[in-house]
Design an enzyme around this catalytic site. Structure first.
Site, short mmCIF file in Angstrom:
data_model
loop_
_atom_site.label_atom_id
_atom_site.label_comp_id
_atom_site.label_asym_id
_atom_site.label_seq_id
_atom_site.Cartn_x
_atom_site.Cartn_y
_atom_site.Cartn_z
N ARG A 54 0.82 -1.23 0.00
CA ARG A 54 0.00 0.00 0.00
C ARG A 54 0.84 1.27 0.00
NH1 ARG A 54 -2.65 -3.27 3.40
NH2 ARG A 54 -0.67 -4.33 3.36
N THR A 55 1.95 1.28 0.73
CA THR A 55 2.70 2.54 0.83
C THR A 55 3.28 2.93 -0.53
OG1 THR A 55 3.21 2.01 3.12
CG2 THR A 55 4.51 3.74 2.10
N LYS A 82 24.26 -6.28 -7.79
CA LYS A 82 25.66 -6.42 -8.23
C LYS A 82 26.61 -5.78 -7.24
CE LYS A 82 24.28 -5.98 -13.10
NZ LYS A 82 24.28 -5.03 -14.23
N ARG A 104 12.06 3.77 1.54
CA ARG A 104 11.80 2.75 2.56
C ARG A 104 13.02 1.84 2.66
NH1 ARG A 104 6.60 -0.96 3.67
NH2 ARG A 104 5.97 1.06 4.50
N HIS A 132 7.54 6.16 10.47
CA HIS A 132 6.77 6.01 9.24
C HIS A 132 5.78 7.18 9.24
CE1 HIS A 132 4.74 4.40 5.90
NE2 HIS A 132 4.36 3.23 6.35
C1 NCD Z 1 3.62 -0.92 8.04
C2 NCD Z 1 5.08 -0.83 7.70
O1 NCD Z 1 5.56 -1.39 6.73
O2 NCD Z 1 5.72 -0.12 8.45
N1 NCD Z 1 2.78 -1.10 6.97
C3 NCD Z 1 2.41 -0.01 6.23
O3 NCD Z 1 3.23 0.76 5.78
N2 NCD Z 1 1.10 0.18 6.06
C4 NCD Z 1 3.33 -1.77 9.17
C5 NCD Z 1 3.79 -3.18 9.13
O4 NCD Z 1 4.56 -3.61 8.29
O5 NCD Z 1 3.34 -3.89 10.03
#
Ligand code: NCD
Length: 307
Positions: A54-55, A82, A104, A132
């Site tokens: 989703r992110t 690599k 991320r 986050h």
């Molecule tokens: C979260 C994450 O990846 O930090 N998910 C998200 O971004 N909606 C929470 C998780 O992974 O549990």
């Protein structure tokens, strides 16, 4: 604002501003053609070194709806395989003309590092156990939309607090906005030190639920737990899972939230996740407007939205 690395970068006023601008984009998202040209000519790179559904999709859709070009980087199919370093990877992409990096990574602090290697803006899309921030903003947007505001509201964040960047960002955001936050977890899933966390602690979910306006479940992060922190998933669910019986202990009108991805049957019962007062898909939908607001505030200031 140049970067969004953590909630403290915004403060209460900055959070309010993001939520206000997100209202504008929620209106855009209800149009037949949900698109503006505020970021036309800008390039947004999504730089994901960790899995995401989703992110990543939410940020990329947000950038496109603002008229930006999107470059998608996926570590698994890149020259990182690599042995190319993080710094060389960022500088290579920077040379293609990136205006913003959405980052991320499994290590805390990587978005900050990236911000020292580029002239572009950096948005933290989740770094290790650290933060986050856009998750917290979309959660704050959802709570404000449903409950009207935060003053005096009681919010329980339940589960794997220790490994959760979502918990860290959400505690910072909810408390800055005036809510009272309670962390609920077994001792092994609490952070090593909760000193300085603006939150109460509890190990007893059933004692907490009847007082809450919001219960926010966290995913049990099996990929991050390096040792056995609880005896079994069944044991975890027996004490900390939001079952239908426990959900019935909430006051009428209380919200049930989860950032996704859910382990149905572990931290949240399958039918509870689909209950009327569960706003989990609304959180995802709001994430789009909130990320449009963040990208707009970072890259588009001065651009008239009506144009
Ligand atoms: C979260 C994450 O990846 O930090 N998910 C998200 O971004 N909606 C929470 C998780 O992974 O549990």
């Amino acid at each position: 604002m140049k970067h969004l690395l953590q909630i403290a970068d915004l403060g209460a006023d900055g959070i309010d501003e993001v939520l206000r601008v997100a209202d504008t984009f929620a209106e855009v998202n209800r149009r037949a053609i949900p698109k503006v040209q505020a970021l036309r000519g800008k390039t947004v790179v999504s730089l994901f070194f960790e899995d995401s559904t989703r992110t990543r999709l939410s940020f990329e859709t947000a950038a496109r709806r603002l008229g930006a070009d999107v470059l998608t980087f996926a570590a698994g199919s890149s020259s990182v395989k690599k042995g190319e370093s993080l710094r060389d990877t960022v500088q290579t992409i920077d040379a293609l003309g990136a205006d913003a990096f959405v980052v991320r990574h499994a290590s805390s602090g990587v978005p900050h590092q990236v911000s020292t290697w580029t002239e572009g803006s950096v948005v933290n899309a989740g770094d290790g156990w650290h933060e986050h921030p856009t998750q917290a903003l979309l959660d704050a947007y959802t709570i404000r939309e449903r409950l009207g505001g935060f003053a005096g509201r009681r919010i329980a964040i339940v589960g794997d607090i220790r490994h959760s960047r979502v918990a860290r960002s959400n505690v910072a955001a909810f408390s800055a906005l005036g809510a009272e936050v309670t962390l609920v977890a077994p001792p092994t899933l609490m952070p090593p030190s909760t000193e300085g966390w603006p939150a109460e602690l509890s190990h007893n979910l059933e004692a907490v639920l009847p007082k809450m306006d919001v219960v926010y479940l966290l995913r049990v992060q099996r990929e991050r737990a390096t040792e056995a922190l609880f005896p079994s998933l069944r044991e975890y669910t027996a004490h900390f899972g939001l079952t239908a019986a426990r959900a019935a202990m909430l006051p009428a009108g209380a919200l049930i939230m989860h950032p996704g991805p859910m382990n149905r049957g572990v931290e949240i019962a399958a039918d509870v996740a689909d209950a009327e007062n569960a706003v989990i898909t609304q959180q995802v939908a709001n994430g789009l407007s909130v990320r449009m607001a963040v990208l707009y505030l970072l890259l588009g200031s001065g651009v008239d939205l009506a144009a």
